[in-house]
Design a protein around this motif. Sequence first.
Motif, PDB file in Angstrom:
ATOM      1  N   ASP A   1       0.850  -1.189   0.000  1.00 29.78           N
ATOM      2  CA  ASP A   1       0.000   0.000   0.000  1.00 29.78           C
ATOM      3  C   ASP A   1       0.892   1.248   0.000  1.00 29.78           C
ATOM      4  O   ASP A   1       1.754   1.402   0.878  1.00 29.78           O
ATOM      5  CB  ASP A   1      -0.907  -0.002   1.235  1.00 29.78           C
ATOM      6  CG  ASP A   1      -1.843   1.192   1.247  1.00 29.78           C
ATOM      7  OD1 ASP A   1      -3.036   1.010   0.945  1.00 29.78           O
ATOM      8  OD2 ASP A   1      -1.373   2.311   1.539  1.00 29.78           O
ATOM      9  N   GLU A   2       0.665   2.119  -0.960  1.00 28.18           N
ATOM     10  CA  GLU A   2       1.525   3.281  -1.168  1.00 28.18           C
ATOM     11  C   GLU A   2       1.824   4.050   0.124  1.00 28.18           C
ATOM     12  O   GLU A   2       2.977   4.257   0.504  1.00 28.18           O
ATOM     13  CB  GLU A   2       0.890   4.256  -2.179  1.00 28.18           C
ATOM     14  CG  GLU A   2       0.987   3.840  -3.632  1.00 28.18           C
ATOM     15  CD  GLU A   2      -0.114   2.888  -4.081  1.00 28.18           C
ATOM     16  OE1 GLU A   2      -0.797   2.301  -3.214  1.00 28.18           O
ATOM     17  OE2 GLU A   2      -0.276   2.720  -5.300  1.00 28.18           O
ATOM     18  N   LEU A   3       0.765   4.508   0.794  1.00 29.87           N
ATOM     19  CA  LEU A   3       0.980   5.385   1.956  1.00 29.87           C
ATOM     20  C   LEU A   3       1.567   4.643   3.153  1.00 29.87           C
ATOM     21  O   LEU A   3       2.218   5.261   4.000  1.00 29.87           O
ATOM     22  CB  LEU A   3      -0.320   6.083   2.360  1.00 29.87           C
ATOM     23  CG  LEU A   3      -0.826   7.164   1.399  1.00 29.87           C
ATOM     24  CD1 LEU A   3      -2.027   7.880   2.004  1.00 29.87           C
ATOM     25  CD2 LEU A   3       0.260   8.181   1.064  1.00 29.87           C
TER      26      LEU A   3
ATOM     27  N   ILE B   1       5.222   5.229   2.044  1.00 27.25           N
ATOM     28  CA  ILE B   1       5.646   6.599   1.734  1.00 27.25           C
ATOM     29  C   ILE B   1       5.356   7.554   2.894  1.00 27.25           C
ATOM     30  O   ILE B   1       6.086   8.526   3.103  1.00 27.25           O
ATOM     31  CB  ILE B   1       4.962   7.121   0.445  1.00 27.25           C
ATOM     32  CG1 ILE B   1       5.061   6.087  -0.694  1.00 27.25           C
ATOM     33  CG2 ILE B   1       5.574   8.446   0.004  1.00 27.25           C
ATOM     34  CD1 ILE B   1       6.444   5.725  -1.102  1.00 27.25           C
ATOM     35  N   GLY B   2       4.290   7.283   3.658  1.00 32.38           N
ATOM     36  CA  GLY B   2       3.991   8.125   4.824  1.00 32.38           C
ATOM     37  C   GLY B   2       5.141   8.114   5.826  1.00 32.38           C
ATOM     38  O   GLY B   2       5.747   9.155   6.098  1.00 32.38           O
TER      39      GLY B   2
ATOM     40  N   HIS C   1      -4.664  -3.253  10.372  1.00 25.78           N
ATOM     41  CA  HIS C   1      -5.795  -2.640   9.664  1.00 25.78           C
ATOM     42  C   HIS C   1      -7.103  -3.273  10.138  1.00 25.78           C
ATOM     43  O   HIS C   1      -7.158  -4.479  10.397  1.00 25.78           O
ATOM     44  CB  HIS C   1      -5.621  -2.854   8.160  1.00 25.78           C
ATOM     45  CG  HIS C   1      -6.619  -2.123   7.307  1.00 25.78           C
ATOM     46  ND1 HIS C   1      -7.911  -2.562   7.121  1.00 25.78           N
ATOM     47  CD2 HIS C   1      -6.513  -0.976   6.601  1.00 25.78           C
ATOM     48  CE1 HIS C   1      -8.561  -1.710   6.325  1.00 25.78           C
ATOM     49  NE2 HIS C   1      -7.721  -0.738   5.993  1.00 25.78           N
TER      50      HIS C   1
ATOM     51  N   ARG D   1      -4.337   3.060  18.068  1.00 32.85           N
ATOM     52  CA  ARG D   1      -3.898   3.377  16.696  1.00 32.85           C
ATOM     53  C   ARG D   1      -2.452   2.925  16.492  1.00 32.85           C
ATOM     54  O   ARG D   1      -2.079   2.487  15.414  1.00 32.85           O
ATOM     55  CB  ARG D   1      -4.031   4.887  16.453  1.00 32.85           C
ATOM     56  CG  ARG D   1      -3.842   5.315  14.998  1.00 32.85           C
ATOM     57  CD  ARG D   1      -4.477   6.680  14.767  1.00 32.85           C
ATOM     58  NE  ARG D   1      -4.086   7.312  13.526  1.00 32.85           N
ATOM     59  CZ  ARG D   1      -4.726   7.165  12.356  1.00 32.85           C
ATOM     60  NH1 ARG D   1      -5.781   6.385  12.287  1.00 32.85           N
ATOM     61  NH2 ARG D   1      -4.321   7.792  11.273  1.00 32.85           N
TER      62      ARG D   1
ATOM     63  N   GLY E   1      -2.529   0.707  13.106  1.00 36.82           N
ATOM     64  CA  GLY E   1      -3.729   0.450  12.326  1.00 36.82           C
ATOM     65  C   GLY E   1      -3.466   0.628  10.834  1.00 36.82           C
ATOM     66  O   GLY E   1      -2.329   0.536  10.374  1.00 36.82           O
ATOM     67  N   GLY E   2      -4.533   0.909  10.082  1.00 38.31           N
ATOM     68  CA  GLY E   2      -4.428   0.943   8.635  1.00 38.31           C
ATOM     69  C   GLY E   2      -3.848   2.229   8.074  1.00 38.31           C
ATOM     70  O   GLY E   2      -4.001   3.309   8.645  1.00 38.31           O
ATOM     71  N   VAL E   3      -3.180   2.098   6.961  1.00 41.80           N
ATOM     72  CA  VAL E   3      -2.728   3.154   6.050  1.00 41.80           C
ATOM     73  C   VAL E   3      -2.200   4.415   6.761  1.00 41.80           C
ATOM     74  O   VAL E   3      -1.022   4.475   7.087  1.00 41.80           O
ATOM     75  CB  VAL E   3      -3.839   3.513   5.042  1.00 41.80           C
ATOM     76  CG1 VAL E   3      -3.282   4.351   3.885  1.00 41.80           C
ATOM     77  CG2 VAL E   3      -4.466   2.234   4.455  1.00 41.80           C
ATOM     78  N   THR E   4      -3.067   5.400   7.001  1.00 38.94           N
ATOM     79  CA  THR E   4      -2.577   6.674   7.546  1.00 38.94           C
ATOM     80  C   THR E   4      -2.102   6.543   8.989  1.00 38.94           C
ATOM     81  O   THR E   4      -1.426   7.448   9.493  1.00 38.94           O
ATOM     82  CB  THR E   4      -3.646   7.784   7.464  1.00 38.94           C
ATOM     83  OG1 THR E   4      -4.801   7.385   8.213  1.00 38.94           O
ATOM     84  CG2 THR E   4      -4.037   8.052   6.017  1.00 38.94           C
TER      85      THR E   4
ATOM     86  N   LEU F   1       1.556   7.177   9.647  1.00 37.20           N
ATOM     87  CA  LEU F   1       2.088   8.507   9.965  1.00 37.20           C
ATOM     88  C   LEU F   1       2.243   8.653  11.474  1.00 37.20           C
ATOM     89  O   LEU F   1       3.243   9.187  11.962  1.00 37.20           O
ATOM     90  CB  LEU F   1       1.148   9.593   9.421  1.00 37.20           C
ATOM     91  CG  LEU F   1       1.051   9.715   7.894  1.00 37.20           C
ATOM     92  CD1 LEU F   1      -0.155  10.563   7.507  1.00 37.20           C
ATOM     93  CD2 LEU F   1       2.329  10.322   7.326  1.00 37.20           C
TER      94      LEU F   1
ATOM     95  N   TYR G   1       0.733  18.026  10.026  1.00 38.09           N
ATOM     96  CA  TYR G   1       0.049  16.824  10.499  1.00 38.09           C
ATOM     97  C   TYR G   1      -0.152  16.884  12.000  1.00 38.09           C
ATOM     98  O   TYR G   1       0.757  17.260  12.737  1.00 38.09           O
ATOM     99  CB  TYR G   1       0.858  15.564  10.150  1.00 38.09           C
ATOM    100  CG  TYR G   1       0.082  14.295  10.431  1.00 38.09           C
ATOM    101  CD1 TYR G   1      -1.031  13.982   9.660  1.00 38.09           C
ATOM    102  CD2 TYR G   1       0.435  13.440  11.463  1.00 38.09           C
ATOM    103  CE1 TYR G   1      -1.775  12.835   9.918  1.00 38.09           C
ATOM    104  CE2 TYR G   1      -0.300  12.290  11.724  1.00 38.09           C
ATOM    105  CZ  TYR G   1      -1.402  11.998  10.949  1.00 38.09           C
ATOM    106  OH  TYR G   1      -2.140  10.873  11.209  1.00 38.09           O
ATOM    107  N   GLU G   2      -1.344  16.526  12.433  1.00 37.19           N
ATOM    108  CA  GLU G   2      -1.632  16.435  13.861  1.00 37.19           C
ATOM    109  C   GLU G   2      -1.803  14.967  14.220  1.00 37.19           C
ATOM    110  O   GLU G   2      -2.824  14.373  13.888  1.00 37.19           O
ATOM    111  CB  GLU G   2      -2.924  17.185  14.204  1.00 37.19           C
ATOM    112  CG  GLU G   2      -2.831  18.685  14.058  1.00 37.19           C
ATOM    113  CD  GLU G   2      -4.188  19.363  14.282  1.00 37.19           C
ATOM    114  OE1 GLU G   2      -5.028  18.807  15.006  1.00 37.19           O
ATOM    115  OE2 GLU G   2      -4.393  20.437  13.706  1.00 37.19           O
TER     116      GLU G   2
ATOM    117  N   HIS H   1      -2.871  11.706  16.035  1.00 41.83           N
ATOM    118  CA  HIS H   1      -4.066  11.506  16.853  1.00 41.83           C
ATOM    119  C   HIS H   1      -4.267  10.015  17.081  1.00 41.83           C
ATOM    120  O   HIS H   1      -3.610   9.181  16.465  1.00 41.83           O
ATOM    121  CB  HIS H   1      -5.288  12.134  16.180  1.00 41.83           C
ATOM    122  CG  HIS H   1      -5.601  11.533  14.849  1.00 41.83           C
ATOM    123  ND1 HIS H   1      -4.893  11.842  13.710  1.00 41.83           N
ATOM    124  CD2 HIS H   1      -6.522  10.620  14.467  1.00 41.83           C
ATOM    125  CE1 HIS H   1      -5.378  11.157  12.694  1.00 41.83           C
ATOM    126  NE2 HIS H   1      -6.363  10.404  13.119  1.00 41.83           N
TER     127      HIS H   1
END
Lengths: 242, 242
Positions: free
Chosen positions: A52-54, A57-58, A170, A188, A199-202, A205, A230-231, A233
């Motif tokens: 998964d890209e992010l 890359i994130g 995820h 998270r 967790g998933g994807v974002t 970050l 970016y905050e 959370h």
Amino acid sequence: MGHTYSLGVAPKEHSGCLSDGTESLEATGLFLAVSRIEGMDTVAIACFDGFDELDAIGPYEVFENAARFGASWDVTLRSARESDIVTASHGLRIEPDGPLADVAPDLLVVAGGGWNDRSEAGVWTETERGDLPDAVAAAHNRGATVAGVCTGGMVLSRAGLLDGRPAVTHGGAIEDLRATDATVVDARVVDDDDVLTCGGVTSGLDLAVHLVEREWGADVAAAVCEEMEYEPHGDIFRGELA
Amino acid sequence: MGHTYSLGVAPKEHSGCLSDGTESLEATGLFLAVSRIEGMDTVAIACFDGFDELDAIGPYEVFENAARFGASWDVTLRSARESDIVTASHGLRIEPDGPLADVAPDLLVVAGGGWNDRSEAGVWTETERGDLPDAVAAAHNRGATVAGVCTGGMVLSRAGLLDGRPAVTHGGAIEDLRATDATVVDARVVDDDDVLTCGGVTSGLDLAVHLVEREWGADVAAAVCEEMEYEPHGDIFRGELA
């Protein structure tokens, strides 16, 4: 912070050869560490066809920005195996910095992707194939901190690194993780010292910002967040299982 | 939603040739639209050496996931000019889907990067060079919706698209934007219908989710956010300037 210089009795995992490859001077159970033994000088983010890209890359951009703001580590994107181009799950094609086998990173981050839909390319296939989980297990055994982003956590699970540990992944894979010997935590980001999941994807970050803060301090993490607007959370679980 | 079928008096900007290239049947000021004229069937994300990774990849993954959940659009990453590999500002190397000149997208998203530090590669250099801003102006003139992520907004500014309009950009470029004829708005995303801008880096996720919701509805946007475990946040300005 990321650097620890040690002088004292060699703990079991550091005797003989230090994690950065330099040898300690052993004598009657004492050693003099002539180099850092707990620093995070090198970071590798493992990707593979169907990642998964992010997920990759994130954290990559968080870590690279951290380097700009004071983290003295080298960050690279590594293909699970020799590959000129790696194609991500949504179609992005990237040119990796080289194969994972070429490096011995202090921090190894594993991207997710392709688990929930059992894609032909992605984590599901990687766990069936086995060489990436084996490489992750070997890195951890060598002393690396290992982090799984999104369903990258299922690679860590397949490597046996989540057994008896708190972990998360995820939302679409959480029941699969629950069926393993990991203890699923509602958070998270889960930080179990040398093994982290999120967790998933974002969420990647947040895991990355957390690691920057843990290894390089709050000021560096804050500078990264300001740069990336970016905050962070969500809950970070860093405790003991009940 | 993304599709509008029209029958009626041809508005000035749609007379003669529709935005998707099909011709209308004109007769005494009336036309029959034989194809969609306001749909967003094609999305191009413009990148160039020095683009900020997440500025482009964040919206890319949001839009691709939207396609999976019902948005019938085609999303591609386009290099500002013919290029086999494009190198981003933190070192990521991607293989674009082709040059921007090969497509006439309904939605053109421009990534940022390299403005604040006047990098040799990036938005600063692109605005000096001029062909990318010219292409963006031409796309808008043709009827495309144009969105600038992060300092990608400065490309839109150089293209003349922000003059007299509300806009925002990365915090590090906000004074430069204020010095133009744009009206800087304190928001994470600014939607001025056919021209959109947003804050730095991760704000691109919010801009993209907003566009998905605007064009394809709240259900598609919610499915994307669940898949990416992302919670959009920050203000969206969509009003009139006072």
